[in-house]
Motif scaffolding. Structure first.
Motif, PDB file in Angstrom:
ATOM      1  N   SER A 146       1.473  13.650   1.400  1.00  0.00           N
ATOM      2  CA  SER A 146       0.761  14.065   2.399  1.00  0.00           C
ATOM      3  C   SER A 146       0.978  14.923   3.182  1.00  0.00           C
ATOM      4  O   SER A 146       0.055  16.161   3.698  1.00  0.00           O
ATOM      5  N   LYS A 147       1.989  15.676   3.647  1.00  0.00           N
ATOM      6  CA  LYS A 147       2.888  16.560   3.912  1.00  0.00           C
ATOM      7  C   LYS A 147       2.249  17.999   3.175  1.00  0.00           C
ATOM      8  O   LYS A 147       1.826  18.747   4.358  1.00  0.00           O
ATOM      9  N   GLU A 148       2.065  18.721   2.394  1.00  0.00           N
ATOM     10  CA  GLU A 148       2.174  18.978   1.447  1.00  0.00           C
ATOM     11  C   GLU A 148       0.261  19.778   1.123  1.00  0.00           C
ATOM     12  O   GLU A 148       0.829  20.935   1.427  1.00  0.00           O
TER      13      GLU A 148
ATOM     14  N   LYS B 299      -1.478  18.588   3.556  1.00  0.00           N
ATOM     15  CA  LYS B 299      -2.152  17.886   5.242  1.00  0.00           C
ATOM     16  C   LYS B 299      -3.722  16.394   4.888  1.00  0.00           C
ATOM     17  O   LYS B 299      -4.343  16.389   4.950  1.00  0.00           O
TER      18      LYS B 299
ATOM     19  N   SER C  69       4.369  10.357   1.704  1.00  0.00           N
ATOM     20  CA  SER C  69       4.102  11.421   2.691  1.00  0.00           C
ATOM     21  C   SER C  69       4.131  12.568   2.692  1.00  0.00           C
ATOM     22  O   SER C  69       4.213  14.093   3.302  1.00  0.00           O
ATOM     23  N   GLU C  70       5.626  12.577   1.431  1.00  0.00           N
ATOM     24  CA  GLU C  70       6.022  14.459   0.703  1.00  0.00           C
ATOM     25  C   GLU C  70       4.336  15.105   0.494  1.00  0.00           C
ATOM     26  O   GLU C  70       4.103  16.603   1.132  1.00  0.00           O
TER      27      GLU C  70
END
Lengths: 312, 184
Positions: B124-126, B128, B121-122
């Motif tokens: 993914s977030k970094e 997008k 998720s990290e």
């Protein structure tokens, strides 16, 4: 001329962009209203020669005074400032009797600029005419913040390029003239094929490289040439990204700093607000548009680009 | 790298010098798309912005991206343990190559990630990017992955986030991907 007389208190902002119907007047009125809401003492000047309608955004249908008196009767600009019904905002109505822009004499122009700079306001916001007439460009160039408005559409983009290009060329020519190099820029441009020059950036680079003295002058004077781009009537993320593309292309093509300061979404409430004769920023505070105007102004003040939507 | 040089690369990608990895990534993709395609934004300039100039801009964008990713890689990362092993004297003498010369398959990348305590998720977030896509990447489910040109970017980001050298990972991963594609 303009550059040398920066002894005034307030800031001058000018809103231009080449094409008509992109929302320059809406932006001018909204930016002005927002600044006024922030507590600034604002005077808006309608320089849209022949198409003046800024007053309608404040519910004034028949202005008592206008720039016509300045041009025809030699009235002083500060006497033409009219109060609006709204706190902190006053207005100089445009020339509604459609005097032609090219009828304005050189000395009238200088006098006008001098008096604009002396207006008693913390913020003067000037609404410019469409097109790239020299008078329009000169007014644009006296501003501390030069704002360019466009809509996401091919012709508007073309016009904006034209407008920025012409402003920059005008600035270069005026600067060199002030330093005694009268027609050198125009001369080289007219014979650009002989010099192997294809565009304005190459002309500027050529001038800088060939004459080191000119290089120093241009570096100094062009440092203040910074455009704030605002994209109006956007409808989706692709539209928003267009602003970033235009900024990129203009910077790589002209080599001047451009800041993509904001975008404003399309909203029918803008038209409604004009009909109601109340400033959009006061009547439709809660809309996305109003928020985006605030972000746009704050970005300009902070020197920041608007954040872009991400993902692919 | 010298600070001024880095600043130049940030400018090429039209970013402030404090831009994050994600900003670098997004700017790179956006500018690449702009100058490689035929945008309505370039059309009005015609020959004033010729093909040659466009190529030059594209090259600069590539260079800036690589240099900035490399610079970010030099920042302390959570995968430093991989290299510490190799650098500590007793281990270095026994297996000098192994710890640095990492395997590049999806599952081994996952192991490294888990050992580093990085959650998908990290990443993914970094960047997008969907977690599903990252999972497919680790499981080497090629049918669920995008075209090579985009896959390359995902691999690069994944590697950089973990502080790994992207070049080798991209190379070997894409070889397997292309082999699969041929068979198909």
């Amino acid at each position: 001329m303009a550059q040398t007389t920066k002894v005034r208190e307030g800031e001058i902002w000018a809103v231009g962009g080449g094409k008509g119907g992109t929302g320059k007047t809406f932006i001018t009125s909204s930016v002005g209203t927002y600044l006024a809401k922030k507590g600034k003492n604002v005077v808006l000047v309608d320089m849209d020669i022949g198409g003046a309608n800024l007053h309608s955004f404040f519910g004034i249908s028949r202005p008592q005074k206008s720039l016509t008196s300045f041009f025809e009767k030699g009235a002083s600009l500060s006497d033409l400032v009219v109060k609006t019904d709204f706190d902190n905002i006053a207005l100089i109505t445009g020339d509604i009797h459609s005097i032609a822009s090219d009828k304005i004499t050189f000395s009238q122009k200088l006098k006008l600029f001098r008096q604009i700079m002396k207006l008693n306001a913390q913020n003067v916001v000037i609404d410019l005419s469409a097109g790239s007439h020299n008078n329009t460009l000169d007014t644009f160039l006296i501003a501390d913040r030069m704002i360019v408005v466009l809509v996401p559409e091919v012709i508007a983009i073309e016009n904006v390029y034209h407008f920025i290009k012409n402003s920059l060329f005008r600035k270069v020519k005026k600067t060199l003239k002030e330093y005694g190099f009268k027609e050198i820029a125009q001369h080289i441009w007219d014979h650009r094929q002989n010099y192997g020059i294809n565009n304005l950036k190459e002309l500027i680079d050529y001038l800088k490289d060939s004459f080191s003295y000119i290089g120093t002058i241009l570096d100094h004077e062009l440092a203040s040439f910074k455009i704030h781009l605002v994209l109006n009537m956007v409808r989706n993320n692709n539209d928003i990204l267009l602003g970033a593309s235009i900024k990129s292309v203009m910077m790589k093509y002209l080599g001047v700093p451009i800041q993509y300061s904001g975008y404003i979404e399309y909203n029918d409430a803008v038209w409604k607000s004009v009909r109601e004769g109340r400033p959009f920023m006061l009547n439709y505070m809660a809309t996305g548009c109003a928020k985006q105007i605030e972000i746009f102004v704050e970005n300009m003040i902070k020197g920041k680009d608007v954040s872009l939507p991400v993902g692919f | 790298m010298v600070k001024d040089e880095l600043k130049k690369y940030f400018e090429m990608l039209e970013l402030p010098p404090d831009a994050s990895l994600r900003d670098i990534h997004n700017s790179y993709l956006r500018l690449k798309k702009l100058y490689a395609g035929d945008s309505i934004v370039l059309a009005p300039l015609g020959e004033e912005f010729p093909e040659k100039k466009r190529k030059k801009v594209l090259d600069e964008i590539e260079e800036a991206h690589l240099k900035l990713l490399a610079a970010k890689k030099d920042e302390p990362s959570r995968t430093a343990f991989l290299f510490e092993d190799a650098l500590s004297p007793e281990k270095a003498s026994s297996q000098p190559e192994k710890a640095v010369d990492l395997p590049t398959t999806g599952p081994s990348l996952r192991k490294i990630r888990e050992k580093a305590g990085v959650d998908l998720s990290e990443i993914s977030k970094e960047f997008k990017v969907r977690i599903e896509l990252l999972k497919s990447l680790e499981e080497e489910r090629f049918e669920a992955l995008p075209e090579a040109i985009y896959l390359k970017v995902h691999l690069k980001n994944y590697a950089v986030f973990l502080g790994l050298n992207p070049a080798k990972i991209i190379d070997e991963y894409l070889q397997r991907y292309q082999a699969w594609k041929k068979k198909k």
